[in-house]
Write an enzyme that holds these catalytic residues in place. Structure first.
Site, PDB file in Angstrom:
ATOM      1  N   PHE A   1      36.721  36.825   9.919  1.00  0.00           N
ATOM      2  CA  PHE A   1      36.117  35.495   9.847  1.00  0.00           C
ATOM      3  C   PHE A   1      36.629  34.681  11.025  1.00  0.00           C
ATOM      4  O   PHE A   1      37.728  34.942  11.520  1.00  0.00           O
ATOM      5  CB  PHE A   1      36.499  34.786   8.537  1.00  0.00           C
ATOM      6  CG  PHE A   1      35.476  34.964   7.449  1.00  0.00           C
ATOM      7  CD1 PHE A   1      35.288  36.187   6.845  1.00  0.00           C
ATOM      8  CD2 PHE A   1      34.676  33.894   7.047  1.00  0.00           C
ATOM      9  CE1 PHE A   1      34.338  36.359   5.849  1.00  0.00           C
ATOM     10  CE2 PHE A   1      33.724  34.046   6.053  1.00  0.00           C
ATOM     11  CZ  PHE A   1      33.554  35.277   5.455  1.00  0.00           C
TER      12      PHE A   1
ATOM     13  N   ASN B   1      47.407  24.929   5.832  1.00  0.00           N
ATOM     14  CA  ASN B   1      46.114  24.386   6.268  1.00  0.00           C
ATOM     15  C   ASN B   1      45.249  24.109   5.043  1.00  0.00           C
ATOM     16  O   ASN B   1      45.676  24.350   3.906  1.00  0.00           O
ATOM     17  CB  ASN B   1      45.432  25.354   7.245  1.00  0.00           C
ATOM     18  CG  ASN B   1      45.180  26.703   6.607  1.00  0.00           C
ATOM     19  OD1 ASN B   1      44.397  26.826   5.668  1.00  0.00           O
ATOM     20  ND2 ASN B   1      45.889  27.728   7.078  1.00  0.00           N
TER      21      ASN B   1
ATOM     22  N   ILE C   1      47.241  40.192  11.221  1.00  0.00           N
ATOM     23  CA  ILE C   1      47.023  41.194  10.158  1.00  0.00           C
ATOM     24  C   ILE C   1      45.719  41.956  10.408  1.00  0.00           C
ATOM     25  O   ILE C   1      45.674  43.193  10.351  1.00  0.00           O
ATOM     26  CB  ILE C   1      46.979  40.493   8.783  1.00  0.00           C
ATOM     27  CG1 ILE C   1      48.268  39.686   8.574  1.00  0.00           C
ATOM     28  CG2 ILE C   1      46.773  41.508   7.664  1.00  0.00           C
ATOM     29  CD1 ILE C   1      48.213  38.705   7.403  1.00  0.00           C
TER      30      ILE C   1
ATOM     31  N   LYS D   1      39.403  41.707  18.673  1.00  0.00           N
ATOM     32  CA  LYS D   1      39.999  42.422  17.532  1.00  0.00           C
ATOM     33  C   LYS D   1      39.273  43.736  17.232  1.00  0.00           C
ATOM     34  O   LYS D   1      39.570  44.407  16.256  1.00  0.00           O
ATOM     35  CB  LYS D   1      40.024  41.505  16.301  1.00  0.00           C
ATOM     36  CG  LYS D   1      40.875  40.257  16.532  1.00  0.00           C
ATOM     37  CD  LYS D   1      41.248  39.514  15.259  1.00  0.00           C
ATOM     38  CE  LYS D   1      41.890  38.170  15.636  1.00  0.00           C
ATOM     39  NZ  LYS D   1      42.651  37.537  14.578  1.00  0.00           N
TER      40      LYS D   1
HETATM   41  O1  PMT Z   1      39.076  28.828   1.873  1.00  0.00           O
HETATM   42  P1  PMT Z   1      37.885  27.900   2.110  1.00  0.00           P
HETATM   43  O2  PMT Z   1      38.227  26.451   1.906  1.00  0.00           O
HETATM   44  O3  PMT Z   1      36.676  28.334   1.326  1.00  0.00           O
HETATM   45  O4  PMT Z   1      37.534  28.013   3.671  1.00  0.00           O
HETATM   46  C1  PMT Z   1      37.071  29.231   4.166  1.00  0.00           C
HETATM   47  C2  PMT Z   1      37.522  29.459   5.613  1.00  0.00           C
HETATM   48  C3  PMT Z   1      36.973  28.370   6.508  1.00  0.00           C
HETATM   49  C4  PMT Z   1      39.055  29.470   5.697  1.00  0.00           C
HETATM   50  C5  PMT Z   1      36.959  30.872   6.003  1.00  0.00           C
HETATM   51  O5  PMT Z   1      35.561  30.861   5.890  1.00  0.00           O
HETATM   52  C6  PMT Z   1      37.355  31.258   7.418  1.00  0.00           C
HETATM   53  O6  PMT Z   1      36.668  30.947   8.380  1.00  0.00           O
HETATM   54  N1  PMT Z   1      38.487  31.995   7.551  1.00  0.00           N
HETATM   55  C7  PMT Z   1      39.048  32.378   8.877  1.00  0.00           C
HETATM   56  C8  PMT Z   1      39.893  31.246   9.412  1.00  0.00           C
HETATM   57  C9  PMT Z   1      40.184  31.417  10.903  1.00  0.00           C
HETATM   58  O7  PMT Z   1      39.802  30.660  11.700  1.00  0.00           O
HETATM   59  O8  PMT Z   1      40.819  32.396  11.231  1.00  0.00           O
HETATM   60  P2  PMT Z   1      41.289  32.698  12.772  1.00  0.00           P
HETATM   61  O9  PMT Z   1      40.254  32.361  13.771  1.00  0.00           O
HETATM   62  O10 PMT Z   1      42.637  32.063  12.937  1.00  0.00           O
HETATM   63  O11 PMT Z   1      41.435  34.227  12.683  1.00  0.00           O
HETATM   64  C10 PMT Z   1      40.371  35.146  12.932  1.00  0.00           C
HETATM   65  C11 PMT Z   1      40.470  36.264  11.941  1.00  0.00           C
HETATM   66  O12 PMT Z   1      41.749  36.914  12.041  1.00  0.00           O
HETATM   67  C12 PMT Z   1      40.329  35.847  10.487  1.00  0.00           C
HETATM   68  O13 PMT Z   1      39.613  36.859   9.839  1.00  0.00           O
HETATM   69  C13 PMT Z   1      41.782  35.767   9.980  1.00  0.00           C
HETATM   70  O14 PMT Z   1      41.851  36.066   8.600  1.00  0.00           O
HETATM   71  C14 PMT Z   1      42.451  36.863  10.816  1.00  0.00           C
HETATM   72  N2  PMT Z   1      43.867  36.606  11.136  1.00  0.00           N
HETATM   73  C15 PMT Z   1      44.229  35.533  11.920  1.00  0.00           C
HETATM   74  C16 PMT Z   1      45.553  35.353  12.267  1.00  0.00           C
HETATM   75  C17 PMT Z   1      46.539  36.250  11.773  1.00  0.00           C
HETATM   76  N3  PMT Z   1      47.825  36.101  12.075  1.00  0.00           N
HETATM   77  N4  PMT Z   1      46.155  37.287  11.005  1.00  0.00           N
HETATM   78  C18 PMT Z   1      44.856  37.462  10.669  1.00  0.00           C
HETATM   79  O15 PMT Z   1      44.535  38.424   9.950  1.00  0.00           O
END
Ligand code: PMT
Length: 424
Positions: free
Chosen positions: A349, A236, A333, A367
């Site tokens: 996030f 991504n 994670i 979570k």
């Molecule tokens: O890297 P940049 O270009 O500066 O952009 C920053 C960002 C937009 C990536 C960042 O600010 C951000 O929002 N990160 C989270 C991305 C996201 O949408 O994650 P998610 O909604 O898929 O997951 C929610 C949370 O669970 C996040 O904290 C993610 O790290 C965590 N997660 C998700 C899936 C997974 N299998 N394991 C995880 O730990």
């Protein structure tokens, strides 16, 4: 709903389309037992009539600076008996006035002459909200001790979609009631700001106090890369900028930082223990390996939810028909760490393309996170600037648009405050 007697607020209404929501806000506040004195700007009267607000609150509405009522001293008298002035909606123009101390009508004069806390609920078009001048003005208000409620993101009256919608009346009532419960003397908002503390918050580019000295912080950042074959993969557009900025801010506050990062093109902050990974599975292994003794876990990485079930050990040859990839789920994670028996303080996030508040809060609850940071993916991913909305048990708080390091410093201050008791 809970009853709170004898509390009084001045509800200031300024001239935006969200003024219609002020009627419901006034109605709900009155229902809570709050005595509501409405003051409107002339522009607000184009959107909703004083007669409506008078009928809902049972009190004449203050509009004219030159009205002889209260001996011409309404701008002083109204706030003297109020627990707070709440401006909802607060237009970009009115926020600019507040930030510069202008007093050219009854409501702005009342705000300048107040001896009580001021709460503002911004409401405007997304470009007006994102404008550097508005963001500068909002930061100034926060630095001056004004409590900023919202805004929210979503479809706007103009048909555009983005950040700038006023919070719904129910949410504002909850925020105002929380504020009134804490009381004027609890210092939630200081009418005369402590410049030394606030200036530090306003200028996070200044050296940070080492509030996290000796604390161990684990951060994931960047994208993950899920191989399809030896040369192709699914990834991504996360650049790692947000996560690296948070690592930098944590280092400045004295923390011992481990930064587990997916593939990025940017330089790691000096002083962090850097662990490079590719896939979500590798990130999961690295997190488990570095978790021992961790005080705070901040999961900024955009982790792929799925990986290719059977990646090819050779480059897949082009065929004539369709190619189907079977995907299987990756481990979550953050959910794993947050659900450990003695988890560190976990910060998640959420990057959403719509309904930020709803989806982010859903993720936080699913979570079991004490704090989740929401951002709009179209504004956040890959960019140098961002706007963050913090969600926790007490509601939400916006960190207005700024460069990612400035936001990271503000966020780390908030995390340190929340963790203060537990970390000392
Ligand atoms: O890297 P940049 O270009 O500066 O952009 C920053 C960002 C937009 C990536 C960042 O600010 C951000 O929002 N990160 C989270 C991305 C996201 O949408 O994650 P998610 O909604 O898929 O997951 C929610 C949370 O669970 C996040 O904290 C993610 O790290 C965590 N997660 C998700 C899936 C997974 N299998 N394991 C995880 O730990």
């Amino acid at each position: 709903m809970e009853q709170t007697q004898t509390k009084r607020i001045v509800l200031g209404i300024t001239g935006g389309i969200a003024a219609y929501k002020a009627a419901e806000l006034a109605r709900l506040l009155v229902k809570q037992g709050i005595s509501v004195q409405v003051a409107m700007t002339e522009a607000a009267c184009h959107f909703i009539t004083p007669a409506t607000m008078q009928a809902l609150t049972g009190r004449p509405v203050l509009v004219d600076q030159w009205d002889a009522a209260d001996n011409g001293m309404a701008h002083i008298a109204a706030s003297r008996v109020a627990e707070a002035i709440v401006i909802a909606p607060a237009t970009a123009d009115f926020i600019a006035k507040l930030a510069h101390g202008l007093a050219d009508d009854l409501l702005s004069t009342m705000c300048l002459a107040r001896d009580c806390p001021l709460l503002v609920a911004p409401a405007m078009n997304k470009q007006m909200w994102a404008n550097a001048a508005t963001q500068r003005n909002v930061r100034q208000l926060i630095a001056d001790g004004v409590q900023v409620l919202g805004p929210d993101s979503g479809v706007q009256a103009c048909g555009e979609e983005g950040m700038g919608r006023m919070l719904e009346a129910e949410q504002l009532v909850k925020d105002i009631m929380d504020f009134l419960r804490n009381g004027k003397s609890a210092g939630t908002v200081s009418p005369i700001p402590d410049i030394s503390v606030r200036a530090h918050e306003k200028e996070p580019s200044q050296p940070q106090t080492r509030k996290l000295s000796g604390k161990k912080i684990l951060i994931t950042a960047g994208p993950t890369y899920e191989a399809i074959d030896t040369v192709r993969g699914i990834t991504n557009r996360s650049s790692g900028k947000m996560g690296y900025a948070i690592a930098q801010a944590a280092l400045e506050m004295g923390a011992q930082v481990t930064l587990i990062s997916g593939p990025t093109a940017i330089t790691k902050p000096q002083g962090a223990q850097a662990v490079d990974v590719q896939s979500a599975a590798q990130m999961f292994d690295a997190v488990k390996q570095h978790l021992a003794g961790c005080d705070i876990f901040i999961s900024v990485a955009a982790v792929a939810d799925y990986r290719v079930a059977h990646p090819s050990a050779q480059k897949i040859k082009k065929g004539s028909g369709n190619l189907t990839l079977e995907l299987e789920p990756n481990p979550d994670i953050l959910a794993y760490v947050a659900n450990l028996p003695n988890p560190p303080f976990c910060v998640g996030f959420a990057a959403e393309s719509e309904n930020l508040a709803e989806y982010a809060e859903q993720k936080r609850r699913a979570k079991k996170l004490p704090l989740l940071v929401g951002n709009l993916v179209q504004q956040a991913i890959g960019s140098d600037d961002n706007e963050l909305v913090l969600f926790d048990d007490s509601g939400r708080q916006t960190l207005p648009r700024a460069d990612k390091l400035t936001l990271a410093r503000l966020l780390m201050q908030r995390i340190a405050q929340r963790k203060k008791g537990a970390l000392q």
